[in-house]
Design an enzyme around this catalytic site. Structure first.
Site, PDB file in Angstrom:
ATOM      1  N   LYS A 214       0.830  -1.213   0.000  1.00 35.94           N
ATOM      2  CA  LYS A 214       0.000   0.000   0.000  1.00 35.94           C
ATOM      3  C   LYS A 214       0.862   1.261   0.000  1.00 35.94           C
ATOM      4  O   LYS A 214       0.633   2.190  -0.769  1.00 35.94           O
ATOM      5  CB  LYS A 214      -0.909   0.005   1.237  1.00 35.94           C
TER       6      LYS A 214
ATOM      7  N   LYS B 284       3.236  -3.782  10.662  1.00 35.32           N
ATOM      8  CA  LYS B 284       1.950  -3.822  11.359  1.00 35.32           C
ATOM      9  C   LYS B 284       2.173  -4.392  12.743  1.00 35.32           C
ATOM     10  O   LYS B 284       3.110  -5.175  12.960  1.00 35.32           O
ATOM     11  CB  LYS B 284       0.980  -4.731  10.593  1.00 35.32           C
TER      12      LYS B 284
ATOM     13  N   THR C 290      -9.764   7.737   5.032  1.00 29.93           N
ATOM     14  CA  THR C 290      -9.871   6.497   4.261  1.00 29.93           C
ATOM     15  C   THR C 290     -11.193   6.427   3.502  1.00 29.93           C
ATOM     16  O   THR C 290     -11.227   6.048   2.334  1.00 29.93           O
ATOM     17  CB  THR C 290      -9.686   5.290   5.197  1.00 29.93           C
TER      18      THR C 290
HETATM   19  P1  NAD Z   1     -13.392   0.624  13.509  1.00 30.67           P
HETATM   20  O1  NAD Z   1     -13.076  -0.162  14.702  1.00 30.67           O
HETATM   21  O2  NAD Z   1     -13.614   2.083  13.620  1.00 30.67           O
HETATM   22  O3  NAD Z   1     -14.689   0.031  12.788  1.00 30.67           O
HETATM   23  C1  NAD Z   1     -14.838  -1.303  12.480  1.00 30.67           C
HETATM   24  C2  NAD Z   1     -16.322  -1.571  12.398  1.00 30.67           C
HETATM   25  O4  NAD Z   1     -16.498  -2.920  11.972  1.00 30.67           O
HETATM   26  C3  NAD Z   1     -17.058  -1.433  13.734  1.00 30.67           C
HETATM   27  O5  NAD Z   1     -18.290  -0.811  13.521  1.00 30.67           O
HETATM   28  C4  NAD Z   1     -17.246  -2.906  14.168  1.00 30.67           C
HETATM   29  O6  NAD Z   1     -18.372  -3.064  15.000  1.00 30.67           O
HETATM   30  C5  NAD Z   1     -17.444  -3.531  12.819  1.00 30.67           C
HETATM   31  N1  NAD Z   1     -17.228  -4.971  12.789  1.00 30.67           N
HETATM   32  C6  NAD Z   1     -16.299  -5.724  13.443  1.00 30.67           C
HETATM   33  N2  NAD Z   1     -16.470  -7.027  13.148  1.00 30.67           N
HETATM   34  C7  NAD Z   1     -17.514  -7.082  12.301  1.00 30.67           C
HETATM   35  C8  NAD Z   1     -18.173  -8.139  11.637  1.00 30.67           C
HETATM   36  N3  NAD Z   1     -17.763  -9.395  11.797  1.00 30.67           N
HETATM   37  N4  NAD Z   1     -19.225  -7.826  10.823  1.00 30.67           N
HETATM   38  C9  NAD Z   1     -19.632  -6.550  10.642  1.00 30.67           C
HETATM   39  N5  NAD Z   1     -19.032  -5.511  11.244  1.00 30.67           N
HETATM   40  C10 NAD Z   1     -18.000  -5.780  12.062  1.00 30.67           C
HETATM   41  O7  NAD Z   1     -12.223   0.281  12.445  1.00 30.67           O
HETATM   42  P2  NAD Z   1     -11.844   1.078  11.145  1.00 30.67           P
HETATM   43  O8  NAD Z   1     -10.748   2.010  11.441  1.00 30.67           O
HETATM   44  O9  NAD Z   1     -13.093   1.585  10.493  1.00 30.67           O
HETATM   45  O10 NAD Z   1     -11.197  -0.081  10.274  1.00 30.67           O
HETATM   46  C11 NAD Z   1     -12.009  -1.012   9.585  1.00 30.67           C
HETATM   47  C12 NAD Z   1     -11.168  -1.802   8.611  1.00 30.67           C
HETATM   48  O11 NAD Z   1     -10.555  -0.919   7.687  1.00 30.67           O
HETATM   49  C13 NAD Z   1     -10.019  -2.589   9.229  1.00 30.67           C
HETATM   50  O12 NAD Z   1      -9.850  -3.755   8.469  1.00 30.67           O
HETATM   51  C14 NAD Z   1      -8.824  -1.684   9.047  1.00 30.67           C
HETATM   52  O13 NAD Z   1      -7.627  -2.405   8.992  1.00 30.67           O
HETATM   53  C15 NAD Z   1      -9.140  -1.095   7.711  1.00 30.67           C
HETATM   54  N6  NAD Z   1      -8.500   0.182   7.454  1.00 30.67           N
HETATM   55  C16 NAD Z   1      -8.671   1.229   8.281  1.00 30.67           C
HETATM   56  C17 NAD Z   1      -8.107   2.459   7.976  1.00 30.67           C
HETATM   57  C18 NAD Z   1      -8.359   3.689   8.794  1.00 30.67           C
HETATM   58  O14 NAD Z   1      -7.991   4.768   8.335  1.00 30.67           O
HETATM   59  N7  NAD Z   1      -8.998   3.617   9.948  1.00 30.67           N
HETATM   60  C19 NAD Z   1      -7.316   2.576   6.831  1.00 30.67           C
HETATM   61  C20 NAD Z   1      -7.171   1.475   5.995  1.00 30.67           C
HETATM   62  C21 NAD Z   1      -7.772   0.285   6.316  1.00 30.67           C
END
Ligand code: NAD
Length: 362
Positions: free
Chosen positions: A64, A76, A148
């Site tokens: 990435k 990570k 994001t």
């Molecule tokens: P977050 O904790 O803010 O949100 C995650 C959401 O997913 C929550 O609402 C949680 O309840 C929900 N969730 C968890 N397990 C679940 C399931 N089995 N089914 C449905 N919903 C479920 O996290 P985030 O920062 O939004 O990150 C989410 C994903 O995106 C992760 O995989 C993370 O690695 C990826 N990501 C995040 C960022 C960022 O900027 N925050 C950047 C790139 C990738």
């Protein structure tokens, strides 16, 4: 699996297992590749994280960061624990983790699932090095500005222009209505799309005519599930009737056993590695466009890099828009020219950049 079994021509350079019995800390750090610069990658907290997840996420960061043209390699870290634990315990855990990685100068941590800007402020307080900081201490708060989610919408803009997938009126389903998912819904709604389904770890909500984002956001702000904010979705959200699917929760949610259920025309991979390799191949055969994770969800890390190098919020928004559009354009152009599926093209683009950077090393 033994950590040496992951080693290939790119990495990982370091795999460190960390424990602090007094703080109850168990964590893993994978520094995958630093040819492009110090490894940048978030710290995830969940009860069921693993070395395998950590390694795959670290490799995804290598690709990435290289794909986004950042002066950073990939790494990570994962902490075993419930992110909703009592605040004082969580702070102790994160601070202990920070001290343990203090000497690993080739790794800069940031927020990920289960950690946030406050956690990164604790890390910075301990070791003077982290990204994704609160505004008050010089951060460009990536979750607050929806970095994001914004990038995912930029990827959708390119898909609209290149593939004729209209955004106005598009029905969107978001799996994982958290920091990424809610902002993806917000920025897609700004383009005229309608959120028809959303889920979190406790349930899912569905309204074919459209959900009210303010109602969902209020529920989340009060610590309630999206499932309490409207009619329940009675099926797996992955197969719900929609035009755009945004998996924004966990890895491996789209697999061989559910790939045929997908109705969307466009999948914006908000989460890291939400689909298996085979499933993405099959989606390509079915004419469904997948905007691969490390191209489409790079907004957060682009923002973090801008912050780390002293840029402002405006610089971050500009960098996210420019880099994600030009990468998506190049990706779609290569996909069309070579008729290979997007992940292979994205990996080739990233690998070319990492290999070029490695060629300058001793
Ligand atoms: P977050 O904790 O803010 O949100 C995650 C959401 O997913 C929550 O609402 C949680 O309840 C929900 N969730 C968890 N397990 C679940 C399931 N089995 N089914 C449905 N919903 C479920 O996290 P985030 O920062 O939004 O990150 C989410 C994903 O995106 C992760 O995989 C993370 O690695 C990826 N990501 C995040 C960022 C960022 O900027 N925050 C950047 C790139 C990738």
């Amino acid at each position: 699996m033994n950590s040496f079994e992951y080693v290939d021509d790119l990495g990982p350079e370091k795999v460190i297992e960390i424990t602090d019995p007094k703080a109850g800390l168990r964590a893993i750090l994978v520094v995958d590749n630093t040819a492009c610069g110090p490894a940048l990658g978030g710290c995830r907290m969940a009860p069921d994280v693993s070395l395998d997840e950590c390694f795959r996420l670290a490799r995804a960061m290598t690709f990435k960061n290289a794909a986004a043209g950042l002066p950073h390699g990939g790494g990570k870290s994962v902490i075993f624990g419930d992110p909703k634990m009592e605040g004082i315990r969580k702070e102790a855990l994160i601070r202990s983790f920070a001290r343990a990685i203090g000497e690993v100068k080739s790794y800069i941590t940031g927020p990920d699932m289960g950690t946030d800007e406050t956690a990164m402020a604790w890390v910075r307080d301990e070791i003077g090095r982290s990204v994704g900081l609160p505004r008050e201490i010089g951060g460009v708060p990536l979750d607050e500005i929806g970095a994001t989610g914004r990038g995912l919408a930029v990827a959708a803009d390119v898909a609209e222009a290149a593939m004729g997938i209209p955004l106005a009126g598009a029905r969107v389903a978001v799996q994982g209505y958290g920091a990424v998912g809610k902002w993806a819904a917000h920025f897609l709604a700004e383009r005229g799309a309608v959120l028809v389904a959303a889920s979190d770890s406790r349930g899912a909500v569905h309204a074919p005519g459209g959900l009210d984002l303010e109602v969902l956001n209020a529920a989340k702000a009060e610590g309630r599930s999206v499932a309490e904010a409207g009619p329940a979705l009675e099926m797996d959200i992955v197969g719900v009737d929609c035009d755009i699917l945004v998996p924004a929760a966990r890895p491996d949610v789209i697999r061989a056993d559910n790939v045929e259920d997908i109705k969307a025309r466009l999948i914006l991979e908000g989460a890291n590695i939400p689909a298996s390799f085979e499933a993405e191949q099959r989606l390509h055969e079915r004419g469904i466009l997948v905007a691969p994770d490390f191209i489409a969800n790079a907004g957060g890390v682009i923002c973090a890099s801008v912050e780390y190098h002293g840029g402002s919020e405006t610089d971050a928004v500009k960098a996210i828009t420019e880099r994600i559009s030009s990468n998506m354009e190049e990706l779609l152009e290569r996909v069309a020219r070579k008729n290979v599926f997007p992940r292979n093209v994205a990996m080739a683009m990233a690998r070319e950049r990492v290999t070029a950077a490695m060629s300058y090393r001793r």
